[in-house]
Design a protein around this motif. Structure first.
Motif, PDB file in Angstrom:
ATOM      1  N   ASP A 113       0.853  -1.198   0.000  1.00 37.09           N
ATOM      2  CA  ASP A 113       0.000   0.000   0.000  1.00 37.09           C
ATOM      3  C   ASP A 113       0.888   1.247   0.000  1.00 37.09           C
TER       4      ASP A 113
ATOM      5  N   GLU B 196     -11.131  -5.063  -8.352  1.00 40.36           N
ATOM      6  CA  GLU B 196     -11.283  -3.634  -8.654  1.00 40.36           C
ATOM      7  C   GLU B 196     -11.198  -2.783  -7.385  1.00 40.36           C
ATOM      8  N   LYS B 197     -10.901  -3.443  -6.261  1.00 43.33           N
ATOM      9  CA  LYS B 197     -10.842  -2.733  -4.983  1.00 43.33           C
ATOM     10  C   LYS B 197      -9.641  -1.791  -4.927  1.00 43.33           C
ATOM     11  N   TYR B 198      -8.574  -2.150  -5.677  1.00 44.79           N
ATOM     12  CA  TYR B 198      -7.352  -1.338  -5.674  1.00 44.79           C
ATOM     13  C   TYR B 198      -6.975  -0.941  -7.096  1.00 44.79           C
ATOM     14  N   ILE B 199      -6.232   0.161  -7.193  1.00 44.21           N
ATOM     15  CA  ILE B 199      -5.689   0.622  -8.475  1.00 44.21           C
ATOM     16  C   ILE B 199      -4.170   0.599  -8.352  1.00 44.21           C
TER      17      ILE B 199
ATOM     18  N   LEU C 138      -0.148  -0.098  -4.567  1.00 41.90           N
ATOM     19  CA  LEU C 138      -1.587  -0.043  -4.852  1.00 41.90           C
ATOM     20  C   LEU C 138      -2.235   1.032  -3.996  1.00 41.90           C
ATOM     21  N   LYS C 139      -3.260   1.678  -4.571  1.00 41.36           N
ATOM     22  CA  LYS C 139      -4.050   2.619  -3.772  1.00 41.36           C
ATOM     23  C   LYS C 139      -5.520   2.205  -3.863  1.00 41.36           C
ATOM     24  N   PRO C 140      -6.313   2.474  -2.839  1.00 43.24           N
ATOM     25  CA  PRO C 140      -7.729   2.086  -2.876  1.00 43.24           C
ATOM     26  C   PRO C 140      -8.458   2.790  -4.016  1.00 43.24           C
ATOM     27  N   ASN C 141      -9.363   2.073  -4.652  1.00 45.14           N
ATOM     28  CA  ASN C 141     -10.169   2.633  -5.733  1.00 45.14           C
ATOM     29  C   ASN C 141     -11.329   3.432  -5.121  1.00 45.14           C
ATOM     30  N   PRO C 142     -11.361   4.764  -5.340  1.00 51.42           N
ATOM     31  CA  PRO C 142     -12.429   5.582  -4.710  1.00 51.42           C
ATOM     32  C   PRO C 142     -13.824   5.235  -5.256  1.00 51.42           C
ATOM     33  N   ASP C 143     -13.912   4.671  -6.440  1.00 52.09           N
ATOM     34  CA  ASP C 143     -15.221   4.367  -7.051  1.00 52.09           C
ATOM     35  C   ASP C 143     -15.683   2.943  -6.750  1.00 52.09           C
ATOM     36  N   TYR C 144     -14.890   2.185  -5.962  1.00 56.95           N
ATOM     37  CA  TYR C 144     -15.247   0.782  -5.726  1.00 56.95           C
ATOM     38  C   TYR C 144     -16.398   0.687  -4.732  1.00 56.95           C
TER      39      TYR C 144
END
Length: 250
Positions: free
Chosen positions: A173, A224-227, A239-245
């Protein structure tokens, strides 16, 4: 190391050199096969080198044994390891060849299978000249094994250190903590100039990071939880968290 079509064409030309070439040319053929298949022990090349390791010309056999170490470097390939074990018992009376078999065994199990040799990085898009020079320095020395690696200059094997790189894919992360996420790992497909969004890997399996990647393999995120902050999943990936997930409730 080459792309598949060029590699198969070069291998076919090398077969002709084995059949019709002079002895000095035949001695270089196993080393050429090693350059084409660094850390990639395909069935055909292993068969060819296994045949050459019992050649009547001792120098061809020595080159073939060293080439086996290069093509199997860090792969823990079971078939190659079995061939090298049988060669160790076959050449137990010849000190130089036995030493080279032990070196090839060490290369095959390099880093317990966690380190490989590769001059390429960034999904084979970029070539490291330093890494390539390390591999070529050792293979150039192998053209006269009796006077170099088989004699007092075995330290030349240290040149391979420039081409060593970890085979694992680690995901972390943004604070650097290890993240375990599902990834799809499969054989890479060449999608250059193909329309739409074609699949970039084939025959994939889903694993949880960290995972080991072999030659010619590519990874994709399976969630799709992370980008990923890098377009290529290789080595250490942030990886960073996907804000649209939105997590789907079952």
């Amino acid at each position: 190391m080459a792309e598949p079509v060029g590699s198969s064409m070069a291998s076919r030309m090398l077969e002709h050199l084995l059949q019709y070439g002079e002895p000095p040319v035949r001695r270089a053929v196993p080393l050429a096969l090693a350059v084409l298949n660094v850390s990639d022990p395909g069935q055909q090349v292993v068969d060819a080198l296994s045949r050459l390791s019992h050649d009547a010309d001792t120098e061809v056999a020595q080159s073939a044994v060293m080439a086996m170490g290069i093509i199997g470097a860090g792969t823990n390939n079971a078939r190659l390891a079995g061939i090298l074990r049988s060669l160790a018992s076959y050449y137990y009376k010849e000190p130089t060849l036995l030493f080279l078999v032990r070196v090839a065994q060490g290369l095959t199990h390099m880093g317990k299978g966690l380190i490989g040799l590769s001059p390429y990085h960034t999904d084979k898009q970029l070539l490291s000249p330093v890494a390539l020079s390390g591999i070529l320095a050792v293979l150039t020395a192998c053209q006269d094994l009796k006077a170099t690696i088989g004699a007092k200059h075995h330290y030349l094997l240290y040149c391979l250190a420039t081409a060593m790189k970890p085979r694992m894919l680690l995901t972390v992360d943004e604070s650097g903590q290890l993240l375990s996420v599902p990834v799809r790992l499969g054989q890479a497909v060449d999608v250059v100039a193909q329309a739409g969004r074609p699949k970039t890997i084939t025959g994939f399996q889903t694993h949880t990071t960290p995972v080991l990647m072999g030659a010619g393999e590519r990874a994709e995120l399976g969630t799709e939880k992370y980008i990923a902050l890098s377009p290529i999943l290789e080595g250490v990936v942030i990886l960073k968290p996907n804000p649209d997930y939105v997590e789907i409730q079952e």
